[in-house]
Design a protein around this motif. Structure first.
Motif, PDB file in Angstrom:
ATOM      1  N   PRO A 159      50.858  34.853  60.679  1.00  0.00           N
ATOM      2  CA  PRO A 159      50.011  34.963  61.879  1.00  0.00           C
ATOM      3  C   PRO A 159      50.566  35.950  62.892  1.00  0.00           C
ATOM      4  CG  PRO A 159      50.197  32.673  61.218  1.00  0.00           C
ATOM      5  CD  PRO A 159      51.126  33.453  60.327  1.00  0.00           C
ATOM      6  N   GLY A 160      51.903  35.983  63.039  1.00  0.00           N
ATOM      7  CA  GLY A 160      52.504  36.914  63.985  1.00  0.00           C
ATOM      8  C   GLY A 160      52.306  38.363  63.587  1.00  0.00           C
ATOM      9  N   SER A 161      52.547  38.675  62.305  1.00  0.00           N
ATOM     10  CA  SER A 161      52.403  40.068  61.863  1.00  0.00           C
ATOM     11  C   SER A 161      50.941  40.518  61.939  1.00  0.00           C
ATOM     12  CB  SER A 161      52.922  40.210  60.433  1.00  0.00           C
ATOM     13  OG  SER A 161      52.134  39.484  59.510  1.00  0.00           O
ATOM     14  N   LEU A 162      50.018  39.615  61.618  1.00  0.00           N
ATOM     15  CA  LEU A 162      48.604  39.970  61.695  1.00  0.00           C
ATOM     16  C   LEU A 162      48.166  40.201  63.134  1.00  0.00           C
ATOM     17  CD1 LEU A 162      47.143  37.444  59.084  1.00  0.00           C
ATOM     18  CD2 LEU A 162      47.487  39.908  58.781  1.00  0.00           C
ATOM     19  N   ARG A 163      48.691  39.378  64.040  1.00  0.00           N
ATOM     20  CA  ARG A 163      48.332  39.524  65.455  1.00  0.00           C
ATOM     21  C   ARG A 163      48.824  40.859  65.998  1.00  0.00           C
ATOM     22  NH1 ARG A 163      49.900  34.935  66.755  1.00  0.00           N
ATOM     23  NH2 ARG A 163      51.997  35.384  67.514  1.00  0.00           N
ATOM     24  N   TYR A 164      50.062  41.230  65.667  1.00  0.00           N
ATOM     25  CA  TYR A 164      50.614  42.492  66.144  1.00  0.00           C
ATOM     26  C   TYR A 164      49.908  43.674  65.486  1.00  0.00           C
ATOM     27  CZ  TYR A 164      54.444  40.893  69.092  1.00  0.00           C
ATOM     28  OH  TYR A 164      55.165  40.346  70.114  1.00  0.00           O
ATOM     29  N   ALA A 165      49.534  43.517  64.214  1.00  0.00           N
ATOM     30  CA  ALA A 165      48.828  44.603  63.531  1.00  0.00           C
ATOM     31  C   ALA A 165      47.479  44.876  64.199  1.00  0.00           C
ATOM     32  CB  ALA A 165      48.630  44.255  62.060  1.00  0.00           C
ATOM     33  N   TYR A 179      44.870  28.801  50.970  1.00  0.00           N
ATOM     34  CA  TYR A 179      43.666  27.982  50.984  1.00  0.00           C
ATOM     35  C   TYR A 179      43.095  27.750  52.375  1.00  0.00           C
ATOM     36  CZ  TYR A 179      45.968  26.974  46.584  1.00  0.00           C
ATOM     37  OH  TYR A 179      46.624  27.097  45.380  1.00  0.00           O
ATOM     38  N   ALA A 180      43.813  28.143  53.386  1.00  0.00           N
ATOM     39  CA  ALA A 180      43.355  27.866  54.747  1.00  0.00           C
ATOM     40  C   ALA A 180      43.670  29.033  55.659  1.00  0.00           C
ATOM     41  CB  ALA A 180      44.022  26.597  55.276  1.00  0.00           C
ATOM     42  N   GLU A 181      42.986  29.074  56.797  1.00  0.00           N
ATOM     43  CA  GLU A 181      43.281  30.082  57.802  1.00  0.00           C
ATOM     44  C   GLU A 181      44.656  29.794  58.404  1.00  0.00           C
ATOM     45  OE1 GLU A 181      41.510  32.786  58.765  1.00  0.00           O
ATOM     46  OE2 GLU A 181      40.284  32.326  57.020  1.00  0.00           O
ATOM     47  N   PRO A 182      45.347  30.828  58.887  1.00  0.00           N
ATOM     48  CA  PRO A 182      46.654  30.591  59.514  1.00  0.00           C
ATOM     49  C   PRO A 182      46.557  29.531  60.608  1.00  0.00           C
ATOM     50  CG  PRO A 182      46.276  32.927  59.253  1.00  0.00           C
ATOM     51  CD  PRO A 182      44.979  32.254  58.868  1.00  0.00           C
ATOM     52  N   TRP A 183      47.547  28.647  60.618  1.00  0.00           N
ATOM     53  CA  TRP A 183      47.603  27.576  61.607  1.00  0.00           C
ATOM     54  C   TRP A 183      48.898  27.677  62.378  1.00  0.00           C
ATOM     55  CZ3 TRP A 183      51.403  23.817  60.270  1.00  0.00           C
ATOM     56  CH2 TRP A 183      51.868  23.938  58.966  1.00  0.00           C
ATOM     57  N   HIS A 227      59.503  45.883  59.036  1.00  0.00           N
ATOM     58  CA  HIS A 227      58.794  45.281  57.907  1.00  0.00           C
ATOM     59  C   HIS A 227      58.639  43.771  58.051  1.00  0.00           C
ATOM     60  CE1 HIS A 227      58.203  48.608  55.066  1.00  0.00           C
ATOM     61  NE2 HIS A 227      59.331  49.120  55.552  1.00  0.00           N
ATOM     62  N   TYR A 228      59.549  43.114  58.766  1.00  0.00           N
ATOM     63  CA  TYR A 228      59.471  41.652  58.844  1.00  0.00           C
ATOM     64  C   TYR A 228      59.452  41.119  60.276  1.00  0.00           C
ATOM     65  CZ  TYR A 228      64.544  42.006  59.644  1.00  0.00           C
ATOM     66  OH  TYR A 228      65.780  42.327  60.141  1.00  0.00           O
ATOM     67  N   ASN A 229      59.607  41.996  61.252  1.00  0.00           N
ATOM     68  CA  ASN A 229      59.693  41.572  62.648  1.00  0.00           C
ATOM     69  C   ASN A 229      58.448  41.988  63.425  1.00  0.00           C
ATOM     70  OD1 ASN A 229      61.139  40.264  64.732  1.00  0.00           O
ATOM     71  ND2 ASN A 229      61.913  42.201  65.515  1.00  0.00           N
ATOM     72  N   PHE A 230      57.279  41.769  62.819  1.00  0.00           N
ATOM     73  CA  PHE A 230      55.990  42.027  63.460  1.00  0.00           C
ATOM     74  C   PHE A 230      55.816  43.483  63.860  1.00  0.00           C
ATOM     75  CE2 PHE A 230      56.951  37.604  65.367  1.00  0.00           C
ATOM     76  CZ  PHE A 230      56.661  36.982  64.160  1.00  0.00           C
TER      77      PHE A 230
END
Length: 253
Positions: free
Chosen positions: A245-251, A84-88, A131-134
């Motif tokens: 947020p971390g995985s999206l930032r690294y992607a 429901y919200a942007e990553p915080w 898969h889980y470590n960014f």
């Protein structure tokens, strides 16, 4: 997850979490002194928080220390809030201890429905780790005294390296930890990470202790653990990647 919601529903228990957020690793006596209630009352509320996984205790000599474990809150966020919200802000673990000349210790705990061997393989296998470590994989011989190097396809050089101080498959892995992804974190020097796996019925309790951190150390060193462990749980239980947020930032990088 129901235990987490019930634990957070009480204002006194939220106050205890606030105290541990302010200063991690406190004794029962220290927490009792900060709340207007009896020792028995504080113990009762701490037990509820421990059952919910929000507080983890560790012995240090004759003292029993209480640590805030932000991982269940991260799981609640990933399950309910992120829809429901942007990553915080991704972690509650950016805490400072007030005594000078002391190192910080951060404790993270999560339960995963898997076997110790599968969990161990997910920790040391570079492809699973990504898969889980960014997206970061780890290469090593995984023997005591061997080196390990962690890298990302978009990074020209390793972003983490260190030594495997203890390798006891599939129960315990202790590593020195050197962050290399920026001058600010590299200046923090060497810390230590301990992975502890304990079978519990058809699940495993995974405890990650990041210690030997400088008091007031850069929270980039330990702030990503709740996201990493949430992603590890999702990967082993569903076979899917968890967007954080971390995985999206690294992607995006």
């Amino acid at each position: 997850m129901d235990h987490v919601f019930r634990a957070l529903g009480d204002p006194t228990r939220r106050s205890l979490l606030d105290e541990l957020f302010r200063e991690d690793g406190q004794t029962l006596n220290a927490l009792e002194a900060r709340l207007p209630m009896t020792r028995f009352g504080v113990m009762k509320h701490l037990k509820v928080l421990e059952r919910a996984g929000l507080v983890v205790t560790r012995r240090r000599g004759r003292e029993k220390l209480h640590f805030l474990n932000p991982v269940p809150i991260r799981v609640v966020h990933d399950r309910w809030v992120s829809k429901y919200a942007e990553p915080w802000a991704a972690t509650l673990s950016g805490l400072k201890q007030r005594l000078e000349d002391r190192t910080m210790e951060k404790v993270f705990e999560i339960y995963i429905k898997t076997t110790p061997q599968r969990l161990w393989e997910a920790i040391i296998d570079p492809e699973q780790r990504r898969h889980y470590n960014f997206g970061v994989g780890v290469e090593s011989e995984w023997t005591p005294g061997s080196r390990y190097v962690a890298g990302h396809p978009a990074a020209p050089a390793p972003i983490i390296d260190g030594e495997n101080l203890e390798v006891d498959a599939p129960r315990r892995l202790i590593q020195s930890y050197n962050a290399r992804w920026g001058e600010d974190v590299e200046a923090e020097g060497t810390s230590r990470v301990t992975w502890e796996i304990e079978p519990v019925g058809d699940s495993c309790r995974l405890t990650v202790v990041h210690d030997q951190l400088r008091e007031g150390a850069n929270d980039q060193l330990y702030g990503g653990w709740p996201m990493i462990l949430s992603g590890l749980k999702t990967w082993l239980e569903t076979g899917e990647d968890l967007a954080t947020p971390g995985s999206l930032r690294y992607a995006q990088a």
